[in-house]
Design an enzyme around this catalytic site. Structure first.
Site, PDB file in Angstrom:
ATOM      1  CD  GLU A 183      -6.820   5.994   2.634  1.00 18.58           C
ATOM      2  OE1 GLU A 183      -5.551   5.687   2.704  1.00 18.58           O
ATOM      3  OE2 GLU A 183      -6.865   6.043   0.861  1.00 18.58           O
ATOM      4  CG  ASP A 203      -2.113   1.014   1.091  1.00 19.27           C
ATOM      5  OD1 ASP A 203      -2.177   1.751   0.340  1.00 19.27           O
ATOM      6  OD2 ASP A 203      -3.283   0.655   1.330  1.00 19.27           O
TER       7      ASP A 203
HETATM    8  C1  BGC Z   1      -4.997   7.897  -1.492  1.00 24.28           C
HETATM    9  C2  BGC Z   1      -4.419   7.816  -3.172  1.00 24.28           C
HETATM   10  C3  BGC Z   1      -4.621   9.546  -2.203  1.00 24.28           C
HETATM   11  C4  BGC Z   1      -2.806   9.871  -1.884  1.00 24.28           C
HETATM   12  C5  BGC Z   1      -3.140  11.026  -1.648  1.00 24.28           C
HETATM   13  C6  BGC Z   1      -3.583   7.639  -0.535  1.00 24.28           C
HETATM   14  O1  BGC Z   1      -3.662   7.740   0.692  1.00 24.28           O
HETATM   15  O2  BGC Z   1      -5.520   6.328  -1.460  1.00 24.28           O
HETATM   16  O3  BGC Z   1      -5.054   7.255  -3.724  1.00 24.28           O
HETATM   17  O4  BGC Z   1      -4.447   9.708  -3.622  1.00 24.28           O
HETATM   18  O5  BGC Z   1      -3.579   8.887  -0.407  1.00 24.28           O
HETATM   19  O6  BGC Z   1      -1.932  11.561  -1.303  1.00 24.28           O
HETATM   20  C1  BGC Z   2      -5.389   2.796   0.178  1.00 26.00           C
HETATM   21  C2  BGC Z   2      -5.573   1.472  -0.296  1.00 26.00           C
HETATM   22  C3  BGC Z   2      -5.217   1.795  -1.833  1.00 26.00           C
HETATM   23  C4  BGC Z   2      -4.487   2.654  -1.849  1.00 26.00           C
HETATM   24  C5  BGC Z   2      -4.101   3.473  -4.031  1.00 26.00           C
HETATM   25  C6  BGC Z   2      -4.046   3.985   0.060  1.00 26.00           C
HETATM   26  O1  BGC Z   2      -3.817   4.332   0.807  1.00 26.00           O
HETATM   27  O2  BGC Z   2      -4.814   2.718   1.669  1.00 26.00           O
HETATM   28  O3  BGC Z   2      -7.264   1.315  -0.432  1.00 26.00           O
HETATM   29  O4  BGC Z   2      -5.619   0.929  -3.126  1.00 26.00           O
HETATM   30  O5  BGC Z   2      -3.829   4.000  -1.232  1.00 26.00           O
HETATM   31  O6  BGC Z   2      -4.626   4.766  -3.932  1.00 26.00           O
END
Ligand code: BGC
Ligand code: BGC
Length: 794
Positions: free
Chosen positions: A514, A312
Site C-alpha cells: 500500500e 475497504d
Molecule cells: C491492511 C490490513 C493491515 C492493516 C494494518 C490495512 O491497510 O490492508 O490488512 O493489517 O492495514 O493496520
Molecule cells: C486494502 C485492501 C484489503 C483490506 C483488508 C485494505 O487496506 O486496501 O486491499 O483487502 O485492507 O486487509
C-alpha cells in the site's frame, strides 16, 4: 466451501463441540432454487430478523478486536483478518489455529436465538492476494504484476483453484482478491497488485482468478468444495490516482475514467464474482465510499452487479462528514458491508440509532442485508449448518503448500520472467560454474514482497522459520546447476576463489505494501546490485541481472552493465522457476504488462512513447541483438540522502533503526528492550508506538546523511517517563528531555524541533535513551533546514 453432507446438530456435537448450532430444520433445500424462490426465501429471513441482527450483518470487524462472546452477542455478518493479525494474537499461528478460530467464531454465530429469530452464520474474509499467504507454509504465487507478464488465463485459473483449496484448509470462506486495478502510475505502491497498465490485459486475468476461486458459472461445484467467495477490488480508480498516491484523487471525464479503470469489472461480473470492494480513492473530489452515482447507478445499474459491496479498511471514515463510527452516507450510497476493523461497536450503535430515527430508511437496510444473505445462500452457508472444520479440505494440512500447488507456482514464475537484454550469456551453459551474488538471492521474503505473512512483508522473515517447503532463487539455481553437471556458489558480496563462468546478481526492491510503497520517482537508489555488476564487469565475469521489483524502474545503469537482464517481479516461494528459464529448460515467454521507463523521473507512461520497452516487450533466449548504451543520468537520485526519514509508515531507504542488540526493520519489532508496533494516526500503521524497557535506547541513523539540517519530529507521549530520558543528536551531548516529555504526556500529537540552538551537532543519528519504563509514539521524522536562530521546541 459448501458441504455436500447435511451436518446435523448431532454430527456437530460428535465433532467435539459443546455448543450446538441452530438446526437447519426449517431451511428449505434451496441450492438450485430459481431466483424467485431465492428472493422469497431471503425476504422471509429478513422479515424475521431484528434490527440489531440486521445491522450486525453490515459490520465487519477484524480478528483480535472482538471475542467469541462478542460474536455470540452481536452476530457480525462477517469478519476479517488484517494483514498484521493472526488467530489468538499470533500472526504466525499454525494452520490448525486458524481453523480452530474459524470454528469458534462460526459456532458462536449460530447459537440459537430467542423467539425463533433466524440464525445467520458468519463468514471470514482474508487477503489471499498471491496465495493464502497470511498462513505459514502456504504456496506463495507471483504477485499479479508477474501474472500480467505471463498472460495465461488458464494458469491464473489454476492459481485461483489452488488458493481456494488452501484457504479452505484453514476454514476461511472469502477472499479479498483479485485486485483488478489498472495501475497507470508506477510510483504507486500497489503497482505490483495490478496485472497491467492495459485494462485489456487485466480483465481476462481477473475473470480467470474469479473462476478459479469460486468455480465457473453453471458448474455444480461453483462455490462448493474447493471454492471460496472472490472479491474484485477496488472499485474503481485505485490505479488512477494523481502521481500514484495511494488512496488519492482521480480526476477526469467520468466516461474516459470508466473506460480504463472500470473496464475489468464487466469481465469479473460475467465470471460471477460475488463481492466487489469499494476503493479508498476519490473521483473528481468524491470519495468512492460515499458515491451513490458510481456504487449504485453504475455498479449495480449499468454493470448489473448483484452481489455484495464491501468497504475497504475504514474507507467509510474518509467520506466527507463521516468518521469511522458514524457514516450513514456509505450505506445510502450503496455499500453493504462496512470494513471497520476496530471501531465496530461505535458504528454498530450509530447505525441502529440512524435506522430508528429514519436517517437510514428500513428498505435501504433490508436491501443491503438481502444482498449479503444472497451471497451466503449461494455459498451454501444458509443450507448446511456445518462448522468450518467439517467442510471439504478443512484440516487437510498437507494441501497447504502441496507439491501440486507448488508446481503451479513454479510454472507461473517461469512464465512471468521477462528478458530485457541478452548478449548471449543466456541460457547458462551446461556444466557452467556460476556464482550467485546479492543479498536477495537467498531471501524468500524479498522474492515474495508485501502481503506475505505480514501486511508489509519484510526481510526479517526467515527462510527456514517462516517459509517451510519454499525454494529461494539461490536454491533453485544450485539444484539446476548440480543437475546439469556444473556448480553454483552463493557469495552475497560477490567474492570468489576461482573465477566463475558467469555471475547471477539477484537484487531489487525490499518488500512494501500500500502507501508505504509510494515513491516520488522511479530511480532505484539501492546500489548493492549496481556495485556487484560493476565489480564483475571489471573482472571480466559475464553477468545476469535478476531484478526483483513490484514495478518497472529506471535501470539504465544496470542494463548497461549486465550481459543479460531479467525482470523477475515478485516471484514468491518457488524460486526454481527462475532457474528454469535461465538454464533454458523452459522457454522465456514473459512479456511486459507495463511500459518500462527510460527516464527515472517518469510518472505515467502508458504508451510506447517515451518507453524504453513498451507493453508486450520481452525477448526470447535466441534474441541477442545488442541493446544501445543508455543514458545514466537521473536527477532525483543525485539529490543526496533522503530527508524524509520516517513518513507514511516507512523508514527511508538507508535510514536504520538500531538498538545495541538488533535491527528494527522499518521501525517495527523488538530489540534491546525496545518494542515498536504499528499504530494508526491518519492511515493504517502510519505511525509507531515505541515502548522502552528501563535502560533501553532507540537509535535512528542514516549512513552518509546530512550533517547540517535540523529535525522535525511528530510525536506523542503515551506513558509519562518515570526516570530520565535523553535525546542525543549526532555526536552532541545528550539533552535531558524528561521534563518536556512529562509535559507532553497524555496530550495528543505535537512537534519536536531540534536545531543547532540546543545541540552542538546535527549529524545523522538520533538516540532516545530512557532510564525507566517509557512509551512514545512517533508519527513522522523529517530533516529540515531551519532559519538561523530557530529555537528548539518540544
Ligand atoms: C491492511 C490490513 C493491515 C492493516 C494494518 C490495512 O491497510 O490492508 O490488512 O493489517 O492495514 O493496520
Ligand atoms: C486494502 C485492501 C484489503 C483490506 C483488508 C485494505 O487496506 O486496501 O486491499 O483487502 O485492507 O486487509
Amino acid at each position: 466451501m459448501r458441504t455436500f453432507l447435511l451436518a446435523t446438530a448431532a454430527a456437530i456435537g460428535l465433532a467435539g463441540c459443546t455448543t450446538v448450532p441452530a438446526p437447519a430444520a426449517s431451511a428449505p433445500p434451496a441450492q438450485t432454487a430459481p431466483v424467485a424462490d431465492e428472493d422469497a426465501r431471503i425476504a422471509d429471513l429478513v422479515a424475521r430478523m431484528s434490527l440489531e441482527r440486521k445491522v450486525a450483518q453490515l459490520i465487519q470487524p477484524q480478528i483480535g478486536s472482538f471475542t467469541a462472546a462478542d460474536m455470540r452477542r452481536y452476530r457480525f455478518g462477517s469478519y476479517l483478518n488484517g494483514g498484521n493479525r493472526g488467530p489468538y494474537g499470533d500472526e504466525f499461528a499454525p494452520a490448525s489455529q486458524w481453523l480452530r478460530h474459524a470454528d469458534e467464531m462460526y459456532l458462536a454465530s449460530v447459537e440459537p436465538l430467542a423467539g425463533g429469530e433466524p440464525v445467520i452464520p458468519t463468514m471470514w474474509g482474508t487477503d489471499a492476494v498471491h496465495g493464502h499467504t497470511n498462513v505459514v507454509g502456504a504456496t506463495i504465487f507471483p504477485h499479479n504484476i508477474g501474472l500480467g507478464a505471463a498472460r495465461d488465463p488458464d494458469l491464473v485459473r489454476q492459481i485461483g483453484e489452488a488458493t481456494a483449496v488452501e484457504i479452505e484448509v484453514t476454514g476461511i470462506d472469502w477472499n479479498f482478491s483479485p485486485t483488478v486495478a489498472v495501475a497507470r502510475d508506477d510510483r504507486w505502491g500497489r503497482t505490483y497488485e495490478s496485472y497491467s497498465e492495459d485494462p485489456a490485459i487485466v480483465a481476462p486475468l481477473g475473470a480467470a482468478l474469479v473462476e478459479g476461486l469460486q468455480g465457473r458459472k453453471g458448474e455444480a461445484d461453483r462455490l462448493g468444495a474447493g471454492h471460496v467467495i472472490a472479491t474484485a477490488k477496488h472499485f474503481f480508480g485505485d490505479g488512477g490516482t494523481e502521481q500514484g498516491v495511494d488512496q488519492g484523487e482521480v480526476t477526469g471525464d467520468i466516461e474516459a475514467l470508466k473506460a480504463i479503470h472500470a473496464a475489468p469489472y464487466p469481465a469479473t461480473i460475467d465470471a460471477g464474482v460475488e463481492a466487489i470492494m469499494a476503493s479508498f480513492n476519490s473521483i473528481n473530489g468524491v470519495k468512492m465510499h460515499g458515491n451513490k452515482m458510481l456504487l449504485t447507478d453504475v455498479l449495480r445499474g449499468e454493470l448489473g452487479f448483484d452481489g455484495l459491496v464491501v468497504g475497504d479498511w475504514n474507507g467509510h471514515g474518509q467520506v466527507a462528514g463521516c468518521t469511522n463510527t458514524d457514516c450513514p452516507q456509505s450505506l445510502l450510497a450503496g455499500l453493504d458491508i462496512y470494513m471497520v476493523p476496530d471501531d465496530w461497536k461505535g458504528l454498530y450503535e450509530t447505525l441502529i440509532a440512524q435506522v430508528r430515527d429514519g436517517t437510514i430508511p428500513v428498505p435501504v437496510l433490508d436491501e443491503a442485508v438481502s444482498r449479503i444473505l444472497r451471497v451466503k445462500m449461494r455459498a451454501g452457508l444458509l443450507d448446511e449448518f456445518a462448522q468450518p472444520s467439517a467442510r471439504p479440505n478443512a484440516g487437510e494440512y498437507h494441501l497447504l503448500g502441496s507439491p501440486e500447488h507448488r508446481a503451479i507456482a513454479r510454472e507461473a514464475v517461469a512464465k512471468s520472467q521477462v528478458l530485457l537484454k541478452n548478449d548471449g550469456v543466456l541460457p547458462l551453459a551446461e556444466g557452467a560454474d556460476i556464482l550467485v551474488a546479492g543479498s536477495a538471492a537467498d531471501s524468500i521474503a524479498q522474492a515474495a514482497g508485501g502481503w506475505t505473512l505480514t501486511w508489509q512483508g519484510g526481510l526479517e522473515l526467515a527462510n527456514a522459520e517462516h517459509f517451510p517447503g519454499a525454494t529461494s532463487i539461490w536454491q533453485g539455481l544450485k539444484d539446476a546447476a548440480a543437475a546439469r553437471g556444473g556448480s553454483a556458489t552463493l557469495s552475497v558480496d560477490g567474492t570468489y576463489a576461482a573465477k566463475p563462468d558467469a555471475a547471477i546478481v539477484v537484487f531489487g526492491e525490499e518488500p512494501y505494501a500500500e502507501f508505504a510503497g509510494d515513491r516520488k520517482h522511479l530511480g532505484f537508489s539501492d546500489e548493492e546490485g549496481l556495485g556487484l555488476l560493476r565489480k564483475f564487469a571489471a573482472e571480466g565475469v559475464p553477468t545476469v541481472a535478476v531484478f526483483l521489483s513490484g514495478r518497472p524502474m529506471w535501470m539504465n545503469r544496470e542494463l548497461n552493465l549486465a550481459d543479460a537482464f531479467v525482470a523477475s517481479w515478485l516471484p514468491g516461494s518457488e524460486g526454481a522457476g527462475v532457474a528454469d528459464v535461465l538454464t533454458g529448460a523452459v522457454p522465456v515467454t514473459g512479456k511486459l504488462g507495463f511500459s518500462w521507463p527510460e527516464r527515472c523521473d517518469y510518472g505515467p507512461l502508458n504508451s510506447p512513447e517515451g518507453a524504453l520497452f513498451p507493453v508486450g516487450y520481452g525477448r526470447s533466449l535466441a534474441d541477442t541483438a545488442p541493446l544501445r548504451k543508455l543514458d545514466e543520468n537521473c536527477a532525483p537520485l543525485e539529490q543526496g540522502p533522503a530527508l524524509d526519514w520516517y513518513v507514511n509508515g516507512r523508514l527511508a531507504d538507508g535510514v536504520l533503526a538500531n538498538t545495541a542488540s538488533g535491527k528494527l526493520d522499518n521501525l517495527r519489532g523488538e530489540a534491546g528492550g525496545i518494542t515498536a508496533m504499528g499504530l494508526d494516526r491518519s492511515a493504517q500503521e502510519d505511525a509507531r508506538s515505541v515502548t522502552f524497557a528501563p535502560g533501553a535506547a532507540l537509535e535512528l541513523s542514516q549512513g552518509g546523511g546530512n550533517s547540517g539540517y535540523g529535525y522535525r519530529i511528530l510525536y506523542a507521549v503515551t506513558d509519562r517517563p518515570e526516570a530520565p530520558v535523553t535525546l542525543a543528536v549526532g555526536s552532541g551531548e545528550p539533552l535531558d528531555i524528561t521534563q518536556q516529555l512529562a509535559v507532553a504526556a497524555g496530550k495528543s500529537w505535537r512537534e519536536m524541533i531540534i536545531t543547532g540552538a540546543c545541540t552542538t551537532d546535527l549529524g545523522p543519528t538520533l538516540t532516545f535513551a530512557s532510564q525507566g519504563a517509557f512509551a512514545l509514539s512517533i508519527g513522522t521524522i523529517v530533516r529540515e533546514e531551519f532559519a538561523d536562530g530557530t529555537d528548539c521546541s518540544f
